[in-house]
Scaffold this active site. Structure first.
Site, PDB file in Angstrom:
ATOM      1  N   GLY A   1       0.991  -1.288   0.165  1.00 23.42           N
ATOM      2  CA  GLY A   1      -0.049   0.297   0.009  1.00 23.42           C
ATOM      3  C   GLY A   1       0.899   1.405   0.036  1.00 23.42           C
ATOM      4  O   GLY A   1       0.395   2.320   0.551  1.00 23.42           O
TER       5      GLY A   1
ATOM      6  N   SER B   1       4.635  -5.816  -2.764  1.00 22.44           N
ATOM      7  CA  SER B   1       4.757  -4.299  -3.152  1.00 22.44           C
ATOM      8  C   SER B   1       5.373  -3.581  -1.974  1.00 22.44           C
ATOM      9  O   SER B   1       6.701  -4.031  -1.613  1.00 22.44           O
ATOM     10  CB  SER B   1       3.403  -3.651  -3.383  1.00 22.44           C
ATOM     11  OG  SER B   1       3.579  -2.349  -4.044  1.00 22.44           O
TER      12      SER B   1
END
Length: 553
Positions: free
Chosen positions: A151, A229
């Protein structure tokens, strides 16, 4: 005493070392565990817990109460740490439900972030969710997979879409712990000189886990970090923290944007100065800083996020709030800009085939070919852009009707330099300095909800950033046969990796370990290996420098 008793009883049912003569009949196999489970003194230790005992575990921190997740695993939520605003976290000494809850079925509130109603987040957010397979006994010594959510270090939580770890825990016969950590300015822009608070939160979570995990049938020495990520970026930072090395033994990095590198202290100080100016508090004015509303901190932190590239291009456009190479906690850049340390942990390093799809196709309408060069120049600067534009592998890609949309080229460039090639470069460095790495590329995925609005990501054969998450967790709604097959394969591979540091197991294709010259990137969801393309070491990282090289982070 229990261990000795167990060995004594197990010996009663051990096969004789004297070979029996050949017989015309076979002797049925006797599972000694079935007998041992009938003995009250051993039942608690060698048999899977049932009923109330399964949902109320005695830990060194107190009684852990849980529920049975709808997908089958036992679920426990817990507050793993405590932290004052902009102060390092400390390990919780007692088992407590997050946010003052009393209902064991309640899930933790997220850490403060944009896009959420304030009722859904809290600064008291250092929580995790444990998923425990029912098959474990207290002596199972099972591995634990600790998932760190992504995120961009500004959004996300342990309860994000697809992160129910129940199916993954059962399939891998391991404990799955999904952790959350402070985000945005609260985790990465502390005005008082406390860098890397979000990183320190994950370290706190690992310390807490090592204490309590045996109470759930896990081994404190068999912990693997995994994340996607920014979550993978967090794990790479932890690989550069010598003091955290003994907290985990292996790691899985999915879609880590390694091109950025860690942020430098000069750039970090520039961002902090801008933040303190926006909130009108000096870094040493704790009264002023503590009086700020959470909403103000979120909003001004996102202003820094949005303008960071203008304040200092080295911050980058997409993930400017990130771990800081401070020289005290994080001691190595783990890239070519500094001395690469000796390493030993085994890694899985994966990317997806169309990482940049959401950013490019979600950010631009169809683009004529003459826009490719200027957009490259805006990203890389004129010198690097000239080399990229001249690369034959980034030539125009005609559509079926003969038209050319420059987004196809930009998507490939973005995928290569942010994720794919930089990840392969990291793998080569890792194995060159003593570690082992297995590299893969997903060519089958499951469209993540955040990509639903990008029509490109719904095309057949396209796997966008985040589309690997629900495959790994086995949480794809209404999966196709290809998605189900890959989910089963990846969970088999993860089970093997969690136990041995090697993702190879019976029934799946051989996954060749990377070497210093050939990373052997297996196609996940296909067969064979991914093509080298522009990830040749003479191009990305040499002919065209990554951002961490170009800006001398």
């Amino acid at each position: 005493m229990v261990a000795l008793t167990f060995l004594a009883f197990a010996a009663l049912f051990a096969p004789s070392v004297t070979a029996a003569p050949a017989q015309a009949f076979s002797v049925p196999h006797v599972d000694p565990t079935k007998f041992l489970c009938q003995l009250p003194i051993l039942k608690k230790w060698v048999c899977p817990l049932k009923g109330t005992a399964a949902l109320n575990r005695q830990t060194p921190c107190g009684t852990a109460g849980g529920i049975q997740d709808p997908q089958g695993a036992y679920r426990f939520v817990v507050k793993y740490g405590n932290a004052a605003r902009w102060a390092p976290s400390t390990v919780a000494s007692t088992w407590a439900l997050p946010n003052g809850f009393t209902n064991t079925s309640a899930l933790p509130l997220a850490c403060p972030q944009p896009g959420l109603d304030p009722s859904n987040y809290s600064e008291d957010c250092l929580s995790m969710v444990l998923y425990v397979p029912p098959s474990l006994s207290l002596t199972s010594s099972a591995p634990t997979l600790v998932w760190v959510h992504g995120g961009s270090f500004v959004v996300g939580s342990a309860t994000g879409v697809g992160l129910d770890g129940s199916k993954l825990a059962i399939a891998t016969n391991s404990i799955v712990a999904v952790v959350q950590y402070r985000l945005g300015a609260l985790g990465f822009l502390a005005p008082n000189g406390q860098n890397n608070l979000g990183v320190k939160d994950v370290i706190t979570a690992l310390k807490f886990l090592k204490t309590v995990i045996p109470s759930f049938g896990g081994s404190s020495s068999k912990i693997t970090l995994a994340g996607q990520s920014a979550g993978a970026n967090m794990i790479r930072a932890l690989l550069a923290v010598p003091s955290a090395s003994n907290l985990f033994r292996s790691a899985i990095l999915q879609s880590d944007p390694m091109n950025f590198g860690f942020i430098g202290t000069t750039t970090q100080n520039t961002l902090i100065s801008n933040f303190t100016g926006q909130v009108n508090c000096s870094g040493g004015d704790s009264a002023c800083l503590n009086a700020l509303s959470t909403d103000t901190i979120i909003n001004e932190g996102m202003n820094v996020f949005s303008w960071a590239y203008i304040l200092d291009p080295a911050a980058g456009r997409n993930q400017p709030l990130r771990p800081v190479l401070d020289g005290s906690l994080i001691t190595s850049p783990l890239d070519s800009t500094g001395s690469f340390p000796a390493v030993s942990k085994p890694l899985l390093i994966t990317s997806v085939s169309n990482e940049a799809g959401p950013a490019i196709y979600g950010g631009f309408p169809a683009l004529p070919e003459n826009m490719f060069a200027p957009l490259c120049e805006a990203t890389f600067g004129p010198e690097r852009a000239a080399i990229v534009v001249a690369q034959p592998l980034y030539s125009p890609v005609p559509a079926a009707d003969g038209s050319i949309d420059a987004r196809a080229q930009l998507q490939q460039v973005g995928t290569d330099y942010l994720w794919r090639c930089s990840g392969w470069t990291f793998a080569r460095s890792w194995v060159s300095h003593g570690g082992k790495a297995y590299v893969g590329e997903y060519i089958v995925g499951a469209t993540y909800p955040s990509n639903d609005w990008v029509s490109y990501c719904a095309k057949a054969g396209v796997v966008c950033h985040e589309d690997d998450i629900q495959i790994v967790f086995g949480t794809t709604p209404n999966p196709t046969s290809a998605q189900s097959a890959l989910a089963t394969e990846m969970q088999q591979r993860y089970k093997a990796f969690l136990s041995s540091g090697n993702p190879n197991t019976a029934g799946v294709a051989s996954w060749i370990a990377a070497t210093a010259t050939d990373v052997h990137p297996i196609l996940l969801g296909g067969s064979g290996e991914a093509i080298l393309g522009a990830c040749d070491p003479s191009f990305w990282g040499s002919g065209v420098q990554y951002d961490y090289q170009f800006y001398a982070q």
